[in-house]
Enzyme design. Structure first.
Site: not given
Ligand SMILES: NC(=O)c1ccc[n+]([C@@H]2O[C@H](COP(=O)([O-])OP(=O)(O)OC[C@H]3O[C@@H](n4cnc5c(N)ncnc54)[C@H](O)[C@@H]3O)[C@@H](O)[C@H]2O)c1
Length: 716
Positions: A69, A117, A120, A140
């Site tokens: 992100a 992300g 993910e 994270e």
């Protein structure tokens, strides 16, 4: 082309296969910023609406896949409160669900970093083929957060609870081979074979030879664990993870709890649990601090890179003067990272010590299997130990690390200047002495600056590069370039006694001296400050620094800033020094250093310390924690504010990072300025006022009072 955005595009290849490509224009990496998330939504809509679509290949046009992100968006987002954070998450989570629910197989070719992300996204695809150069992971928790786009849901369902707990709680990057072994990727190939390999897997899915549907079902169903297995996986690891992370870093445990809570649920309900967990950690001070710290770290890396770009010449060959604790460490680090270095001392014994230190550090790595003996040999061969200045004419950079005495240093600097070329940069590793003052002895002061390493050199990331009055940009640029080459974090500061880090560290020790004088027990002060987050309390830290070194520096600082750093009383440190209790280095300081049964050093507190200091301290009394923290931290904080106001350091971010990397300031607090911001400048000023009877170091600055009145913060 069926979709074309600024970061995402979709084009049809042959035979009904679409390529979904990430290539964020104008940036060196791909990341999930809001614009990319929006484009992905449109791209998926385009895929859903494509008739005769048979399969999707996901690729990257960059050297990385997707690094995660866009963290810079988090700060304003989190300020808007939990709902905004949840909404931001929801959008991409929905994208990834839609991708996973497409009517056709999706295979991703992971060419480089796929983090957070980025991974993910890959987990939402049906099959993952990675280049052997790729690295994947869910970092994270290092930012005080948990994965928010399905990481806690899909990773355990794909690779098992144990892998997911380990990966998510540690936040570590994993090499492609490790990811294959863990079942997170399905194949690893050479970079040049990646695209064909991924296309081949996709074709097999299309042809019905690979069952992608069952893969999807696995990711969407509850975890296949019975009660006991679930208990074993989650309950036992929770305690371990909590112990590793410590009480100030809640995110790893929240991540494990989320996985436990959602183990029996299907994908959509499990994602809801994840979202609640994310919103919970996103509102913690730790997350705010760690996210801020990540951004500050990027800022200092960018600054150091831009200095490096200004360097007209690379440091091909270096030299260090003095083979003591610091000189030996500098030689080791330079050689380890590939810059050959001469190590000069006036005594053979010094050289032997420097070399044996390097030998010890390298042997440890060989013993742990992290380095081959050949590599160790080639690194040692890069250190040329010498007692003479012969062939110093070839060196590009000299770091002076002889004893901390201005006269000796000036003599050594003047000598070495005569032996090197006119173009050579000379830097001093002095801890406290003004660079402008040292430069007075030199013919070419423009080629001279400070290069302040921290002890132990190999372990401490920070290097302060100090610009004296006459230091040129070239000298700063080449010195920063050398620090970068040594794998260090360089922060450029202006000159003053103690520069930035020691200038604010000694006021902190002054706080300790005052507390001890007034009857605080040094062991209790240590405990309070360690609980507050410092890796060691002030008495222990002074022992590690060395009481002789600390006491000497304290006097230099007092001379430099007499109005606030000189003391009109004998301190506990003075007493230790007079009694030759130099700390860890000679086995006795505030604590006594012994070896435990396993041969490891151990500190013990003994009555004799209390007996020694009794004449200079008041009768022992209890101080509440809040007072200890205030009396320790205010002097450091007001002095740091003065450094910022005087332009010694360029920004609050650089100042905070310098303390985190230089002296181990607790990272979850994000630095001193973030700490002040978190309580509010007004509250900080009020705290100073409460203690201002303790002296000038407890006075808030005028600028801080103005900030308080205007409701301003250090970080906008
Ligand atoms: N030790 C620390 O924690 C620390 C941290 C940061 C900076 N520093 C600074 O680094 C410098 C060195 O400190 P140290 O702890 O390594 O000291 P040290 O006493 O361990 O080493 C000093 C070395 O310099 C040698 N030396 C003395 N005169 C010399 C000369 N004319 N030419 C060449 N070598 C000479 C000595 O033989 C000795 O080996 C000091 O300025 C100190 O303030 C120390």
């Amino acid at each position: 082309m069926i979709f074309k955005g600024n970061a995402v595009s979709v084009q049809m290849l042959e035979a009904g296969i679409a390529e979904l490509n990430f290539d964020l224009q104008g940036e060196s990496v791909n990341k999930f910023d809001s614009a990319t998330v929006n484009e992905l939504e449109q791209a998926i809509t385009a895929l859903e609406n494509t008739a005769d679509l048979k399969g999707v290949l996901a690729t990257s046009g960059k050297g990385v896949f997707i690094v995660g992100a866009d963290i810079s968006e988090f700060v304003p987002l989190f300020e808007q409160g939990p709902e905004a954070a949840g909404e931001h998450l929801g959008k991409n989570a929905e994208n990834l669900n839609r991708l996973e629910d497409l009517g056709v197989p999706v295979v991703v070719a992971i060419n480089g970093f796929a983090l957070g992300g980025g991974l993910e996204f890959c987990l939402a695809c049906d099959f993952r083929i990675a280049s052997n150069a790729a690295k994947v992971g869910l970092p994270e928790t290092k930012l005080g957060l948990i994965p928010g786009w399905g990481g806690t849901v899909r990773l355990p369902r794909l690779a098992g609870a144990d892998v997911a707990i380990e990966w998510i709680a540690s936040g570590k990057d994993q090499k492609a081979e490790a990811a294959l072994k863990a079942g997170v990727v399905d194949g690893v190939v050479a970079p040049e074979a990646l695209r064909d390999a991924a296309l081949n897997v996709l074709q097999q899915c299309i042809d019905g030879k690979l069952d992608y549907q069952s893969r999807r079902e696995q990711k969407k169903a509850p975890l296949k664990l019975n009660g006991i297995e679930s208990m074993m996986a989650f309950e036992t690891s929770k305690a371990f993870v909590a112990g590793q992370a410590g009480p100030n870093y809640p995110a790893p445990v929240v991540a494990v709890k989320c996985m436990q809570k959602s183990a029996g649920l299907g994908r959509d309900e499990a994602l809801q649990v994840e979202k609640e967990g994310f919103v919970k950690v996103a509102s913690t001070e730790a997350a705010k601090s760690l996210v801020g710290l990540f951004l500050s770290d990027q800022l200092i890396a960018k600054n150091a890179k831009s200095w490096e770009k200004k360097a007209d010449k690379k440091i091909g060959h270096a030299a260090v003067l003095g083979a003591g604790i610091m000189g030996g460490g500098i030689a080791y680090q330079s050689a380890l990272k590939g810059t050959p270095i001469k190590m000069k001392d006036i005594a053979q014994a010094g050289l032997d010590l420097g070399l044996s230190e390097a030998n010890k550090l390298l042997s440890k790595q060989v013993a742990r299997g992290r380095m081959t003996p050949e590599k160790m040999g080639s690194i040692l061969a890069k250190i040329d130990a010498t007692l003479s200045y012969d062939s110093f004419g070839d060196v590009d950079m000299v770091v002076e690390a002889v004893v901390e005495n201005p006269k000796v240093k000036q003599a050594v600097l003047a000598d070495v200047e005569k032996t090197v070329s006119e173009d050579t940069i000379i830097a001093s590793n002095t801890s406290t002495i003004s660079i402008t003052h040292l430069a007075e002895a030199m013919q070419r002061p423009e080629n001279f600056c400070g290069m302040h390493f921290f002890n132990p050199v190999h372990a401490m990331p920070l290097v302060e590069v100090i610009r004296g009055e006459k230091t040129s940009d070239t000298a700063v640029a080449r010195t920063v370039a050398y620090a970068n080459a040594m794998g260090k974090k360089a922060i450029v500061v202006n000159d003053c006694p103690g520069f930035l880090v020691n200038r604010v560290l000694f006021p902190y020790f002054a706080g300790f001296a005052g507390l001890s004088r007034d009857g605080a027990d040094f062991q209790k002060v240590d405990k309070v400050m360690e609980k507050w987050g410092w890796p060691m309390g002030p008495a222990y830290l002074m022992d590690v620094v060395g009481i002789d070194t600390g006491s000497h520096a304290e006097h230099v600082m007092a001379e430099g800033f007499p109005d606030r750093m000189s003391k009109d009383y004998k301190t506990v440190v003075d007493v230790m020094f007079e009694n030759e209790r130099y700390g860890q280095k000679n086995g006795k300081g505030f604590y006594t250093y012994e070896t435990d049964k396993r041969g490891k050093p151990k500190k013990v507190a003994k009555q004799d310390t209390y007996d020694l200091i009794a004449p200079v301290v008041a009768e022992t009394k209890e101080f509440d924690q809040e007072e200890v923290i205030a009396r320790m931290m205010i002097p450091m904080a007001t002095e740091l504010a003065r450094c910022l106001e005087e332009g010694i350091v360029g920004s609050p971010a650089e100042a905070d990072m310098a303390l985190i990397y230089g002296v181990g300031f607790p990272p979850f607090r994000g630095g001193i300025f973030r700490w002040i911001d978190s309580m509010g400048v007004e509250a900080f000023v009020a705290m100073c006022d409460k203690y201002k009877h303790l002296g000038k170091l407890y006075e808030a600055t005028d600028a801080q009072r103005e900030m308080a009145a205007a409701g301003k913060k250090y970080y906008a």
